[in-house]
Design an enzyme around this catalytic site. Structure first.
Site, PDB file in Angstrom:
ATOM      1  N   ARG A  48     -13.756   8.232  -0.239  1.00 21.27           N
ATOM      2  CA  ARG A  48     -14.970   8.541  -0.991  1.00 21.27           C
ATOM      3  C   ARG A  48     -15.707   9.764  -0.436  1.00 21.27           C
ATOM      4  NH1 ARG A  48     -17.187   4.081  -4.252  1.00 21.27           N
ATOM      5  NH2 ARG A  48     -15.666   2.426  -4.076  1.00 21.27           N
ATOM      6  N   ASP A  89     -13.533   8.457  -5.917  1.00 21.83           N
ATOM      7  CA  ASP A  89     -13.583   7.000  -5.978  1.00 21.83           C
ATOM      8  C   ASP A  89     -12.279   6.543  -6.618  1.00 21.83           C
ATOM      9  OD1 ASP A  89     -13.909   4.383  -6.473  1.00 21.83           O
ATOM     10  OD2 ASP A  89     -15.775   4.562  -7.627  1.00 21.83           O
ATOM     11  N   HIS A 173       3.195  -4.260  10.383  1.00 24.94           N
ATOM     12  CA  HIS A 173       3.604  -3.193  11.302  1.00 24.94           C
ATOM     13  C   HIS A 173       4.426  -3.712  12.478  1.00 24.94           C
ATOM     14  CE1 HIS A 173      -0.023  -4.245  13.661  1.00 24.94           C
ATOM     15  NE2 HIS A 173       0.571  -3.648  14.670  1.00 24.94           N
ATOM     16  N   LYS A 177       8.166  -2.209  14.962  1.00 20.16           N
ATOM     17  CA  LYS A 177       8.265  -2.043  16.417  1.00 20.16           C
ATOM     18  C   LYS A 177       9.730  -2.098  16.839  1.00 20.16           C
ATOM     19  CE  LYS A 177       3.759  -4.135  17.343  1.00 20.16           C
ATOM     20  NZ  LYS A 177       2.884  -3.265  18.090  1.00 20.16           N
ATOM     21  N   GLU A 211      -4.130 -10.151  23.312  1.00 21.14           N
ATOM     22  CA  GLU A 211      -4.773  -8.830  23.312  1.00 21.14           C
ATOM     23  C   GLU A 211      -5.971  -8.868  24.242  1.00 21.14           C
ATOM     24  OE1 GLU A 211      -4.881  -6.877  19.225  1.00 21.14           O
ATOM     25  OE2 GLU A 211      -5.181  -8.989  18.799  1.00 21.14           O
ATOM     26  N   ASP A 230      -5.435 -13.570  10.600  1.00 19.82           N
ATOM     27  CA  ASP A 230      -5.299 -12.159  10.985  1.00 19.82           C
ATOM     28  C   ASP A 230      -3.964 -11.900  11.691  1.00 19.82           C
ATOM     29  OD1 ASP A 230      -6.292  -9.447  11.449  1.00 19.82           O
ATOM     30  OD2 ASP A 230      -6.454 -10.026  13.557  1.00 19.82           O
ATOM     31  N   HIS A 235       2.099 -11.367  11.509  1.00 20.47           N
ATOM     32  CA  HIS A 235       2.924 -10.878  12.621  1.00 20.47           C
ATOM     33  C   HIS A 235       3.701 -12.012  13.309  1.00 20.47           C
ATOM     34  CE1 HIS A 235       0.610  -7.400  11.851  1.00 20.47           C
ATOM     35  NE2 HIS A 235      -0.417  -7.674  12.622  1.00 20.47           N
ATOM     36  N   LYS A 333      -7.696 -12.976  21.212  1.00 17.66           N
ATOM     37  CA  LYS A 333      -8.382 -11.744  21.620  1.00 17.66           C
ATOM     38  C   LYS A 333      -9.056 -12.022  22.966  1.00 17.66           C
ATOM     39  CE  LYS A 333      -8.513  -9.609  17.342  1.00 17.66           C
ATOM     40  NZ  LYS A 333      -7.524  -8.538  17.234  1.00 17.66           N
TER      41      LYS A 333
HETATM   42  C1  BG6 Z   1      -3.570  -6.140  13.315  1.00 15.23           C
HETATM   43  C2  BG6 Z   1      -4.722  -7.104  13.442  1.00 15.23           C
HETATM   44  O1  BG6 Z   1      -2.763  -6.472  12.235  1.00 15.23           O
HETATM   45  O2  BG6 Z   1      -2.798  -6.168  14.505  1.00 15.23           O
HETATM   46  C3  BG6 Z   1      -5.571  -6.778  14.656  1.00 15.23           C
HETATM   47  O3  BG6 Z   1      -5.526  -7.044  12.273  1.00 15.23           O
HETATM   48  C4  BG6 Z   1      -4.707  -6.685  15.897  1.00 15.23           C
HETATM   49  O4  BG6 Z   1      -6.600  -7.750  14.830  1.00 15.23           O
HETATM   50  C5  BG6 Z   1      -3.511  -5.787  15.665  1.00 15.23           C
HETATM   51  O5  BG6 Z   1      -5.517  -6.176  16.937  1.00 15.23           O
HETATM   52  C6  BG6 Z   1      -2.539  -5.866  16.836  1.00 15.23           C
HETATM   53  O6  BG6 Z   1      -1.524  -4.901  16.700  1.00 15.23           O
HETATM   54  P1  BG6 Z   1      -0.727  -4.375  17.967  1.00 15.23           P
HETATM   55  O7  BG6 Z   1       0.337  -3.495  17.394  1.00 15.23           O
HETATM   56  O8  BG6 Z   1      -1.703  -3.644  18.835  1.00 15.23           O
HETATM   57  O9  BG6 Z   1      -0.180  -5.588  18.658  1.00 15.23           O
END
Ligand code: BG6
Length: 487
Positions: A48, A89, A173, A177, A211, A230, A235, A333
Site C-alpha cells: 500500500r 491496494d 518454509h 530447509k 526458539e 503457528d 512445520h 518460544k
Molecule cells: C514461522 C512462525 O512460521 O516460523 C514463527 O510463524 C517462527 O513464529 C518461525 O518463529 C520459525 O522459523 P525458523 O525457520 O526460524 O525455525
C-alpha cells in the site's frame, strides 16, 4: 529439466513487509548471484505504501547489505535493475490493473502473497478481474492457511474457484530447509535405515522446535493462533510426515504428497481425557534468555492471555508401521536455545551379554537429526571403551557424526535460506516441496481435535520462566510414558 514453462516474473504482495524484504528478496538475490534466475526475470514488489521504485530499491539494498554474506556490486546492479515497485491496494481491481505496466512483457508471472490470509481471497479475485489470473499463473501462499479446518476450507474453495490446484503453491518454509530434504535422502537413498524404520526397532520419536525469540510485536497475530496453530499444525506435522511416511514411488509432487496425507489421516484423534494425559500448554513469564532479562508474554501483549507459547504432546500414528510408537512433539518460544531436532530412539538390545558391570553403560542407539542451528546427523553407537578393565568390558556410547556444514565447507557451503529452494521450485513449477490442499485440511482436522479437547478439558497454559524448557508438566508428560526428552 523444468517440467513446465519457467515463470518470468514474481509479484510480491506485502513487498515492504518483513518476510518479503528479509527472506524473499534476499533469496531472489542469491538465486540471481548463483545464476538461477531466468535472464529477463522481473521482480515486482507491491504494497500500500506510496513509494518510488528507487526508494524501494534503496530499502532493499539496506536490508540486504546488513546480511553477513555481503553484497557483490555487479550482482546487485543486475538484481536492482529487475525490481519495480507499485504502490497499490491489491485487493481492488484498480490495484491489480496498476501492476500491469510493471510486468512489462512478462507472460507467466507468479504471485506471492506475503500478506494476511484474510486478504487472500480479495487479492485473487482482483487479479482474476484484471485478467492476470491465467492458466499459466502460479500463486504462492504463506501459512497459516486459515485458523482451523473451516476457515482453511473457505480459503481453499475461494482460491480453487480461480486457480487449479496445480497452480497453487502452499509454502511451508521448513520444507525448503536443506536438512529437511536430507531426511528424504537419508531414508530413501540408503538401505541401512528403512528395514529398521518401524515399531519393531524404534522405541519412540521426538521432534523439538525450540526458539529463543519471544513473540514481541507479532502478538496481534500470535495471540489468535498460539504455538499449536503457528508451529505444530504446519512445520512440525510436516516433519512428522517426512519421518513417518511410506516410501513414495518417486519424487513427483503427488507421489510424495499422497504418502504424507496418509500419515496425517492416521493420526489418532485426541479425546478430552487424553488432552490432559498427552499434552501440555505453556506460556512464558519473565526470565533470562542468553544472559538478557526478557519480558513475559502477557507484558508484551499488554494484557492477560490464554494463548500458549509452548506445547508438548504425544501423537500416535495408527498404522502398521507405527502402531505403539509414540511421537513426542515439543515447540516453544523463549526457550534456552534455538534447536530444531528430530530424535529417533531405537529400542534397547533384547539381552545384554556384557554382564552386570556394563549394564548401566548400555545405551540404546539414537539417530539425531539436527536441523538448526547446526545441520548435523548423528547416530549414537555403543563401543568398547579403550583400555583394560576388570569385571567385564566397559562400554561407551559414541556418535557417528555427519556435520553437513563442515562436510560441505569450501564447496559453496553458504547456508542457503530455505526460501531459495522454494522460490526456484515455483519458477520451475515443481510442487513436490509444497503442501497440497488435502494435507493442509487433514492437518487442521487433527489440530482442531487437539484444540477442542483442550477446550473440553479446560486445559490452560501453565507458566514457565523465559529461558527454561517449558512448564514442569512437559517433563512429567514424557516421563509418564517412561521416556526423557533428548536434551
Ligand atoms: C514461522 C512462525 O512460521 O516460523 C514463527 O510463524 C517462527 O513464529 C518461525 O518463529 C520459525 O522459523 P525458523 O525457520 O526460524 O525455525
Amino acid at each position: 529439466m523444468p517440467r513446465t514453462p519457467q515463470a518470468d516474473a514474481i509479484v510480491l504482495f506485502g513487498g515492504t513487509g518483513d518476510l518479503a524484504r528479509r527472506m524473499l528478496l534476499a533469496s531472489l538475490y542469491f538465486l540471481d548471484a548463483d545464476g538461477f534466475l531466468p535472464e529477463d526475470f522481473r521482480i515486482v514488489a507491491t504494497a500500500r505504501a506510496d513509494m518510488t521504485t528507487e526508494a524501494f530499491v534503496a530499502l532493499a539494498h539496506k536490508t540486504l547489505a546488513a546480511r553477513s554474506e555481503g553484497l557483490d556490486d555487479a550482482v546487485w546492479r543486475r538484481f536492482a535493475a529487475r525490481i519495480h515497485y507499485v504502490g497499490a491496494d491489491a485487493t481492488t481491481r484498480d490495484g491489480a490493473d496498476r501492476l500491469k505496466p510493471a510486468l512489462g512483457d512478462a507472460r507467466r508471472p507468479f504471485f506471492y502473497l506475503a500478506i494476511s490470509p484474510s486478504l487472500y481471497e480479495r487479492v485473487c479475485v482482483a487479479l482474476a478481474d484484471a485478467g492476470l489470473a491465467t492458466d499459466e499463473t502460479r500463486i504462492v501462499l504463506e501459512k497459516p492457511i486459515g485458523r482451523d479446518l473451516e476457515t482453511s476450507r473457505h480459503i481453499n474453495v475461494a482460491l480453487g474457484a480461480i486457480f487449479d490446484e496445480d497452480q497453487i503453491f502452499r509454502i511451508d518454509h521448513y520444507l525448503g530447509k536443506e536438512t529437511v530434504q536430507n531426511l528424504i535422502a537419508l531414508r530413501f537413498a540408503n538401505t541401512l535405515f528403512e528395514p529398521l524404520w518401524n515399531n519393531l526397532t524404534i522405541d519412540h520419536v521426538q521432534i523439538t522446535v525450540a526458539e529463543t525469540e519471544g513473540v514481541g510485536d507479532r502478538w496481534p497475530y500470535y495471540d489468535e493462533y498460539g504455538a499449536l496453530r503457528d508451529m505444530l499444525q504446519n512445520h512440525m506435522l510436516q516433519l512428522l510426515c517426512l519421518v513417518a511416511m511410506e516410501p513414495p514411488a518417486d519424487m513427483e509432487p503427488d507421489s510424495v504428497r499422497n504418502e504424507k496425507v496418509k500419515v496425517l489421516r492416521s493420526l489418532r484423534r485426541f479425546t478430552r481425557v487424553e488432552a490432559t494425559e498427552k499434552s501440555v500448554r505453556g506460556q512464558y513469564t519473565p526470565g533470562v534468555v542468553g544472559g538478557q532479562a526478557v519480558a513475559g508474554y502477557e507484558a508484551e501483549r499488554g494484557d492477560k492471555s490464554g494463548t500458549e507459547t509452548f506445547v508438548a504432546l504425544r501423537a500416535d500414528i495408527d498404522n502398521w508401521r507405527w502402531a505403539g510408537v509414540p511421537f513426542f512433539l515439543r515447540t516453544g518460544k523463549r526457550m534456552p536455545e534455538k534447536r530444531t531436532q528430530i530424535s529417533i530412539q531405537f529400542k534397547p538390545v533384547p539381552h545384554s551379554i556384557f554382564g552386570q558391570a556394563s549394564m548401566h553403560d548400555l545405551v540404546a542407539n539414537r539417530l539425531i537429526i539436527d536441523l538448526q542451528p547446526d545441520e548435523d546427523i548423528r547416530l549414537s553407537l555403543m563401543n568398547k571403551a579403550p583400555g583394560l578393565s576388570q569385571g567385564g568390558m566397559r562400554l561407551q556410547s559414541l556418535p557417528l557424526s555427519l556435520s553437513l556444514l563442515r562436510t560441505y565447507e569450501g564447496a559453496g557451503g553458504r547456508r542457503r535460506i530455505a526460501y531459495e529452494r522454494l522460490l526456484l521450485d515455483v519458477i520451475h513449477g515443481d510442487a513436490t516441496l509444497f503442501v497440497r490442499r488435502d494435507e493442509v485440511e487433514e492437518a487442521w482436522r487433527w489440530v482442531d481435535g487437539v484444540a477442542d479437547a483442550w477446550t473440553e478439558a479446560k486445559l490452560v497454559p501453565k507458566p514457565y520462566a523465559a529461558g527454561s524448557w517449558g512448564p514442569s508438566g512437559a517433563f512429567a508428560l514424557i516421563e509418564r510414558f517412561g521416556k526423557d526428552w533428548s536434551d
